[in-house]
Design an enzyme around this catalytic site. Structure first.
Site, PDB file in Angstrom:
ATOM      1  N   GLU A  30      -0.738   0.509   2.163  1.00 26.17           N
ATOM      2  CA  GLU A  30       0.375   1.154   2.878  1.00 26.17           C
ATOM      3  C   GLU A  30      -0.199   1.754   4.148  1.00 26.17           C
ATOM      4  O   GLU A  30      -1.103   2.602   4.080  1.00 26.17           O
ATOM      5  CB  GLU A  30       1.048   2.246   2.029  1.00 26.17           C
ATOM      6  CG  GLU A  30       1.839   1.684   0.867  1.00 26.17           C
ATOM      7  CD  GLU A  30       2.619   2.743   0.092  1.00 26.17           C
ATOM      8  OE1 GLU A  30       3.025   3.765   0.678  1.00 26.17           O
ATOM      9  OE2 GLU A  30       2.810   2.539  -1.124  1.00 26.17           O
ATOM     10  N   GLU A  43      -0.440   5.157  -6.038  1.00 28.46           N
ATOM     11  CA  GLU A  43      -0.650   6.568  -5.690  1.00 28.46           C
ATOM     12  C   GLU A  43      -0.689   7.422  -6.955  1.00 28.46           C
ATOM     13  O   GLU A  43       0.048   8.417  -7.088  1.00 28.46           O
ATOM     14  CB  GLU A  43       0.415   7.060  -4.694  1.00 28.46           C
ATOM     15  CG  GLU A  43       0.324   6.332  -3.360  1.00 28.46           C
ATOM     16  CD  GLU A  43       1.080   6.954  -2.199  1.00 28.46           C
ATOM     17  OE1 GLU A  43       1.824   7.927  -2.409  1.00 28.46           O
ATOM     18  OE2 GLU A  43       0.897   6.470  -1.066  1.00 28.46           O
TER      19      GLU A  43
HETATM   20  O1  AHR Z   1       6.292   3.958   1.737  1.00 29.51           O
HETATM   21  C1  AHR Z   1       6.920   5.101   1.280  1.00 29.51           C
HETATM   22  C2  AHR Z   1       6.111   5.811   0.208  1.00 29.51           C
HETATM   23  O2  AHR Z   1       4.927   6.280   0.759  1.00 29.51           O
HETATM   24  C3  AHR Z   1       5.666   4.972  -0.942  1.00 29.51           C
HETATM   25  O3  AHR Z   1       6.627   4.869  -1.933  1.00 29.51           O
HETATM   26  C4  AHR Z   1       4.486   5.723  -1.463  1.00 29.51           C
HETATM   27  O4  AHR Z   1       3.563   4.907  -2.127  1.00 29.51           O
HETATM   28  C5  AHR Z   1       3.936   6.417  -0.238  1.00 29.51           C
HETATM   29  O5  AHR Z   1       3.687   7.744  -0.455  1.00 29.51           O
END
Ligand code: AHR
Length: 490
Positions: free
Chosen positions: A290, A167
């Site tokens: 994610e 990210e």
């Molecule tokens: O999964 C929780 C968080 O969500 C992670 O650390 C991040 O990559 C995302 O914003």
């Protein structure tokens, strides 16, 4: 529904069923690991055994956002000499680095999984990342291999999946895609092939619908990228005000969340189109690194720990999402639901010595037969589901995956998201194949928020399904309201 049993919509890589373990809340400490009588962290056998039932094809670590704060040197060597740091991102707790590279690789070995390591681009240096890669992978004589051996590990771990930041548009450094693309090229240059391990380099991908990110990163760095990592979470509410309740929701919350989960299809379709323009051979994987539901964390749990309960709604939003991944197999080869234990849409929740399998665990279990199988093309009249108390479009009521494995067994998963109405699906097999129902299981409940608790850990588990029968050459499936079934046919 008509299924083409001799066609192919692509190979369902097991890596689509990947998991994620960040140094966040009670995911690592008091999740995968617990303290023994001496106060040392040990891997939890029950958690490992339960995850092995499911099969964990890959595990992403150490973050998440934590990855761009993480200095791997802090997590090697004698434990009493490891520095403590503050996990400013997640609850401001002290991280004593008890779990570092060696401990994570021990977990990987126990789970028989494949690691995905995410390197630090946001606050680390190129040298740091290159050294970590060398520490993990160099088989011969090198400064980092020597250090690894001094710390008790002779052989390299042979990790190929490597994230170059996480990210980077947000917690990983708030970069512009132009800047990140240049940094990516620089960091990725110094990940050399060692022995028979060639790096599979994963670039930070877009946040949801940030198509400009994909365009710029693919255009400027695409030739050096093996996978680009899209992140998209499913909320019933909003990031800025209230994310929505995990358990105490009404039908409006059910309808909104299902609609949000289905947005994954549009996101993947649009990012794929951009990738196709830069990579027509489809060499670069679209990884959904994610995904999952993100609710307000449970009342009374430690702020920043992202601990949430998991209900039938989470389970069906997961099956709908997996169905979407299976429609895009030309690009989607890997995904990681967030996260594995005690964080967000977890597979397992623990409370001291107690643990439970969440409803989402059971979705993954019901989808297990699709792994490494060939997705079958189908046509389906999905019907419609609309909750009148909310504005918005009707949603497709039925979602599906059909696949055939190497042994020739066909599996059909059907989800009925309608919380009120049962639906009947009549399935025809395009080549008139004669089949029999070999097994069928269902996950359903009377309540939309049915869930497992530590006092009743098996309140919501799959059971035998009797509602699938052949009649006049068609498979007639009577799907109860809010249900997921998987049927094995031969
Ligand atoms: O999964 C929780 C968080 O969500 C992670 O650390 C991040 O990559 C995302 O914003």
């Amino acid at each position: 529904m008509t299924i083409d049993t001799s066609g192919s919509n692509g190979h369902i890589s097991e890596h689509i069923y990947g998991h994620f373990a960040e140094h966040l809340g009670r995911g690592i400490y008091d999740g995968f690991w617990k303290k023994d009588a001496n106060g040392d962290y040990i891997i939890r056998d029950d958690v490992v055994a339960t995850l092995k039932e499911l099969g964990v094809p890959n595990l992403r670590w150490p973050g998440g956002c934590f990855a761009d704060y993480y200095f791997w040197e802090h997590g090697i060597g004698p434990k009493d000499q490891r520095p403590t740091v503050v996990n400013n991102l997640w609850g401001g707790v002290t991280e004593d680095n008890s779990v570092g590279t060696h401990e994570f690789m021990d977990l990987v070995a126990e789970l028989e999984t494949e690691p995905i390591v995410v390197g630090n681009v946001g606050s680390g240096s190129v040298e740091d990342m290159a050294n970590w890669w060398q520490y993990i992978n160099h088989p011969g004589e090198s400064p980092m291999a020597k250090l690894r051996r001094e710390n008790g590990r002779d052989e390299p771990w042979k990790v190929r999946f490597w994230g170059v930041g996480n990210e980077s548009w947000g917690c990983g450094g708030h970069m512009r895609p132009e800047y990140y693309a240049d940094l990516y090229r620089r960091f990725a240059t110094f990940l050399h092939a060692y022995g028979d391990v060639k790096p599979f380099r994963i670039a930070t991908g877009p946040a949801g619908g940030d198509y400009n990110w994909t365009e710029v990163v693919m255009e400027r760095a695409g030739r050096m990228i093996d996978g680009i990592d899209l992140h998209h979470y499913t909320l019933d509410g909003s990031w800025s005000t209230h994310k929505g309740q995990a358990v105490n929701f009404d039908e409006g919350g059910w309808y909104r969340l299902m609609g949000r989960a289905m947005e994954m299809d549009e996101l993947i379709t649009n990012h794929k189109a951009i990738m196709d323009a830069h990579d027509p051979e489809k060499r670069v994987w679209l990884i959904v690194g994610e995904w999952g539901t993100w609710h307000e964390q449970e009342e009374g749990s430690i702020p920043g720990f992202l601990y949430q309960q998991n209900t039938l709604r989470d389970a069906l939003s997961a099956s709908v999402t997996l169905d979407i991944f299976h429609q895009h197999l030309d690009r989607v080869k890997m995904a990681n639901i967030a996260q594995t234990v005690n964080v967000l849409q977890a597979m397992i929740l623990t409370d001291g010595e107690r643990m439970l399998r969440t409803p989402t665990f059971h979705t993954f279990d019901l989808y297990k037969p699709h792994r490494e199988a060939t997705a079958l093309p189908y046509e389906l009249d999905r019907g419609e589901y609309k909750y009148d108390g909310e504005e918005g479009e009707p949603l497709p009521a039925i979602s599906a995956t059909a696949s055939i494995n190497d042994a020739g067994r066909i599996h059909l998963s059907l989800t009925n998201i309608d919380p009120n109405e049962a639906r009947t699906v009549e399935v025809q097999f395009a080549d008139g194949k004669k089949l029999k129902v070999k097994e069928a299981r269902i996950l359903t409940a009377d309540a939309m928020n049915a869930r497992n608790t530590f006092d009743a850990p098996d309140a919501l588990v799959p059971s035998a399904f009797k509602g699938a029968k052949f009649a006049k050459g068609k498979l007639v499936v009577k799907l109860p309201a809010k249900s997921l079934v998987t049927i094995g046919l031969e």
